[in-house]
Design a protein around this motif. Structure first.
Motif, short mmCIF file in Angstrom:
data_model
loop_
_atom_site.label_atom_id
_atom_site.label_comp_id
_atom_site.label_asym_id
_atom_site.label_seq_id
_atom_site.Cartn_x
_atom_site.Cartn_y
_atom_site.Cartn_z
N SER A 18 0.82 -1.21 0.00
CA SER A 18 0.00 0.00 0.00
C SER A 18 0.85 1.25 0.00
N ALA A 19 1.94 1.26 0.79
CA ALA A 19 2.81 2.44 0.85
C ALA A 19 3.48 2.70 -0.50
N VAL A 20 3.99 1.65 -1.13
CA VAL A 20 4.65 1.81 -2.42
C VAL A 20 3.65 2.25 -3.49
N ALA A 21 2.45 1.64 -3.50
CA ALA A 21 1.44 2.01 -4.48
C ALA A 21 1.00 3.47 -4.31
N CYS A 22 0.84 3.90 -3.06
CA CYS A 22 0.44 5.29 -2.82
C CYS A 22 1.53 6.27 -3.22
N ALA A 334 5.12 0.99 11.00
CA ALA A 334 5.09 2.40 11.39
C ALA A 334 5.63 3.28 10.26
N LEU A 335 6.70 2.81 9.60
CA LEU A 335 7.25 3.57 8.48
C LEU A 335 6.24 3.66 7.34
N CYS A 336 5.60 2.55 7.02
CA CYS A 336 4.61 2.55 5.94
C CYS A 336 3.44 3.48 6.27
N LEU A 337 3.00 3.43 7.52
CA LEU A 337 1.91 4.32 7.93
C LEU A 337 2.35 5.77 7.86
N ALA A 338 3.59 6.05 8.27
CA ALA A 338 4.11 7.42 8.19
C ALA A 338 4.17 7.89 6.74
N MET A 339 4.57 7.01 5.83
CA MET A 339 4.59 7.37 4.41
C MET A 339 3.19 7.73 3.93
N LEU A 340 2.20 6.93 4.31
CA LEU A 340 0.82 7.19 3.88
C LEU A 340 0.33 8.53 4.42
N LEU A 341 0.64 8.81 5.68
CA LEU A 341 0.21 10.08 6.27
C LEU A 341 0.90 11.26 5.61
N LEU A 342 2.19 11.14 5.40
CA LEU A 342 2.94 12.25 4.78
C LEU A 342 2.49 12.50 3.35
N LEU A 343 2.27 11.44 2.58
CA LEU A 343 1.86 11.60 1.19
C LEU A 343 0.44 12.15 1.10
#
Length: 790
Positions: A18-22, A334-343
């Motif tokens: 999900s993080a990479v796709a977003c 946590a890193l993936c969630l942070a990426m989603l929030l930042l993006l």
């Protein structure tokens, strides 16, 4: 066996797709139009909801259904959220009415708020050679247009020294001209002011306080030696204004530039120290983490909460969560969630190199720091194994992206960062403590700065030492090919480490590691392109000289016509050396620095048969410097005057512009660009037009005066938007070559100019994307070869 060698490790990668796709979705959406982004976001949301409903109805019907479909639903729903956010951000940043106004390139009286302190541009002004000031602002209003009185449009101002004194938080009024940038970048447009700004309001209390704190740090650092004095504010708050150019280059060559930016590592060091203090006074883990989080918030407030600093703070917290809690595997979600929030909060991070480097560094630390340390702990103490593993893991994962910024590998990056690491921690902590001490009692601030300066001086010494060693940087294939190669070697290295950590016999471990190193040593030279991209029968080469022009036309064995020489000596010298050019005839279209600044590199060690110069000596300082350099080298000088022609070996040239006689002063009154030398070349039966930086008026006069017919057009003024459309339409070139620098401040080439080439049915190649470009002519066709894949 040590505790570190016995440690177990497991990664949780469920949120990674999900993080990479977003990330990919945001990178597309910020450059897409509003309707397209809304349509795709709605489609993704609908598909995700349908799958979710289907998953609930068919739960347990198929074994794989319960595992695969929820993951796809998460990807679709989070992707729709990020794309929708991108569409909203695009509309808020650049309303359609504003974009239309900016595209007219008129002069506007505007109001703007300074978002960040002014910085010195990395390249000087191409006319005068003087330093330029870069100011990041938010455009808030265009005077006289009530519909544009509540804007929040990020704009980059390129100005002279009169803008150096502006401060964060000030509201300014100025008259500016705009150049619209491609969508998806940090700024919507570039602004070129007509003069100094007028201050409307001063910074508020928050901005005044943060500036006073930063100023106190700079003042305390004045007691330090030059290197430490310039480096300390950079290490602590990212202020590199006083950093020596030589030291800055040394840090680039040794992979240490991340130390002078406010990054996750700065914040992690400071908050890590807070964690240690909390542990020393007996606080529980939860309270220690809250205290560390509070320290990060305070640090961000001090530095200034711009998007880059906010991104660094989030990444610091992720690394603390992974490494500070002792559960690296849990740090990945946590890193993936942070990426989603930042993006979602700022989708423009998706095209930001800093964001990519932060993410990759965190991935390296969370995935590989402990496996690397576990391997090294077989032979080293735990503390030393971990000290080596952390910078190695971060550097290894960041290297493929760094290759896109600089096609070279820093040979000593790991040992340099390892040696600097203890000083970085102590210097950062003492530097942060210097800030409040300088406000309470300046002598105390100077005392702490002196101790912090010891570490800063050590870091500077490490950078200068390693940068001076042989092979400090190893050239590497540039572009996507170089990235793929280095990414492959990175994956191989990580795989070898994972295999090695599972092997028990030290000799087998040593064999596996040595086999990997040997394979890399054999593979890299095979992949190194060298000059293989260059065809032996090249006729014309557009050298990649950055934001400037440098063109070579083969005249015979070892001889060439060289039209313009770029901004710096090294790129044009490297290009001519690659081409085997030992004898040149120079044509300098005009005296702007991006066309003549590299003159020393073009003539050093080569025989110069002559130089054809522009009759308009503007700017005077640069024109005088060029003439003195040529006279010192005893180069015959000819001044262009009307229609002239000549021949060098197999290549003939005809000068079509500037005009002679009474027409010249009128043309020159429009500036040096308008009077650029325009050269029509005939090479191997094909025609090439190189028009310098001529403006639309000069283009219109040329097409009326001559029946121009050129198969290859070097696009005027690096693809600037100021073009005469009929000039392109009537010329009908088969190929358009744009000599332009990657990521330049001017927005070149303009989308409108690329559309002119498309309407003329001309193919387009660009040096910013392709590197140097070689053209080979045969009787029926034009062959194009490029330094890197584009």
């Amino acid at each position: 066996m040590s505790d570190l060698a016995k440690a177990s490790w497991r990664a949780d990668l469920r949120l990674a797709p999900s993080a990479v796709a977003c990330w990919a979705a945001a990178a597309w959406a910020v450059g897409a139009g509003f309707p397209a982004a809304v349509l795709v976001a709605a489609s993704c949301a609908a598909a995700g909801l349908l799958l979710l409903c289907g998953s609930l109805l068919r739960r347990g019907a198929l074994p794989w259904w319960g595992r695969t479909v929820p993951a796809v639903c998460v990807v679709l729903l989070t992707g729709s959220l990020v794309i929708a956010s991108s569409a909203v951000h695009n509309r808020i940043r650049a309303p359609p009415d504003l974009t239309k106004q900016l595209a007219l390139q008129r002069s506007y009286a505007v109001q703007m708020e300074v978002a960040r302190p002014p910085e010195t541009a990395p390249t000087p002004d191409r006319f005068s050679g003087r330093d330029r000031t870069v100011v990041t602002v938010r455009l808030t209003a265009i005077d006289g247009r009530p519909a544009m009185s509540d804007l929040r449009t990020p704009v980059t101002v390129l100005a002279g020294s009169s803008w150096k004194s502006v401060r964060s938080g000030q509201t300014l009024r100025a008259r500016v001209k705009f150049s619209v940038l491609d969508p998806g970048g940090a700024a919507v447009a570039l602004a070129f002011p007509d003069g100094p700004p007028v201050v409307i309001t001063e910074p508020d209390g928050y901005h005044r306080t943060t500036e006073r704190l930063r100023s106190g740090l700079r003042s305390s650092a004045t007691v330090l030696p030059a290197d430490a004095r310039g480096l300390l504010p950079g290490l602590v708050v990212g202020d590199t204004a006083g950093l020596d150019a030589g030291l800055e280059e040394a840090m680039k060559r040794t992979g240490m530039t991340h130390l002078t930016a406010v990054s996750g590592s700065n914040l992690a060091i400071f908050s890590g120290a807070v964690l240690l203090v909390g542990a020393a006074v007996g606080l529980r883990r939860g309270r220690r983490m809250l205290l560390a989080a509070g320290s990060v918030v305070g640090f961000v407030a001090l530095v200034a909460p711009d998007p880059t600093v906010l991104r660094a703070s989030v990444m610091a917290m992720v690394c603390l969560l992974g490494l500070g809690t002792g559960r690296s595997g849990r740090g990945l979600p946590a890193l993936c969630l942070a990426m989603l929030l930042l993006l979602t909060a700022d989708p423009y991070f998706s095209r930001n190199y800093g964001f990519a480097l932060s993410v990759l560094a965190c991935v390296g630390l969370l995935l590989c720091a402990k496996p690397f340390a576990r391997l090294l702990a077989r032979w080293l103490p735990d503390w030393l194994a971990f000290a080596l593993a952390v910078p190695t893991a971060a550097q290894l994962f960041c290297s493929p992206v760094i290759i896109l910024l600089q096609p070279a590998v820093s040979s000593y990056a790991v040992p340099a960062n390892v040696l600097a690491a203890p000083a970085v921690a102590s210097t950062t902590i003492l530097g942060v403590l210097t800030i409040p001490a300088a406000q309470l009692w300046p002598p105390a601030g100077e005392f702490l700065a002196w101790w912090a300066g010891i570490g800063a001086q050590w870091i500077a010494s490490v950078a200068r030492f390693f940068s001076g060693l042989p092979f400090a940087q190893i050239p590497w294939p540039s572009g996507i090919g170089g990235l793929i190669l280095l990414a492959g070697l990175t994956a191989l290295s990580v795989g070898l480490v994972i295999v090695a950590t599972r092997l028990k016999h030290p000799r087998i471990v040593a064999f596996v590691v040595l086999a990997g190193l040997l394979g890399a040593a054999i593979t890299v030279p095979l992949w190194r392109p060298g000059n293989r991209w260059l065809p032996s029968d090249w006729d014309v080469v557009a050298c990649d000289v950055g934001q400037g022009s440098g063109t070579v036309i083969r005249g015979g064995a070892g001889s060439a016509i060289v039209i313009d020489v770029g901004l710096e000596p090294e790129p044009v010298d490297r290009c001519l050396t690659t081409l085997g050019v030992e004898r040149v005839f120079l044509i300098l279209s005009h005296f702007d620095l991006d066309h003549v600044g590299g003159l020393e590199g073009a003539i050093a060690g080569r025989k110069v048969d002559g130089a054809l110069l522009n009759p308009v000596r503007d700017p005077p300082a640069t024109a005088g410097r060029v003439r003195r350099l040529l006279v010192d080298q005893k180069v015959p000088i000819t001044v262009a005057s009307g229609v002239m022609s000549g021949k060098v070996g197999n290549a003939s040239y005809q000068v079509l512009w500037p005009p002679a006689g009474n027409d010249l002063p009128q043309v020159a009154a429009n500036g040096s660009n308008a009077a650029s030398i325009v050269v029509l070349l005939t090479v191997a039966g094909h025609t090439v037009l190189i028009p310098g930086d001529i403006e639309p008026e000069s283009q219109a006069t040329l097409r009326r005066r001559y029946d121009l017919d050129a198969e290859v057009l070097f696009v005027p003024h690096h693809g600037s938007k100021n073009q005469d459309a009929r000039f392109f339409a009537e010329l009908r070139p088969r190929l358009g070559v744009v000599s332009v620098g990657a990521g330049n401040d001017y927005g070149h080439p303009a989308p409108a100019t690329l559309q002119l080439l498309s309407r003329a049915r001309a193919s387009t190649v660009r040096t910013d994307l392709c590197g140097s470009i070689a053209l080979s002519f045969d009787p029926a066709d034009i062959q194009v070869a490029t330094e890197r894949s584009c």
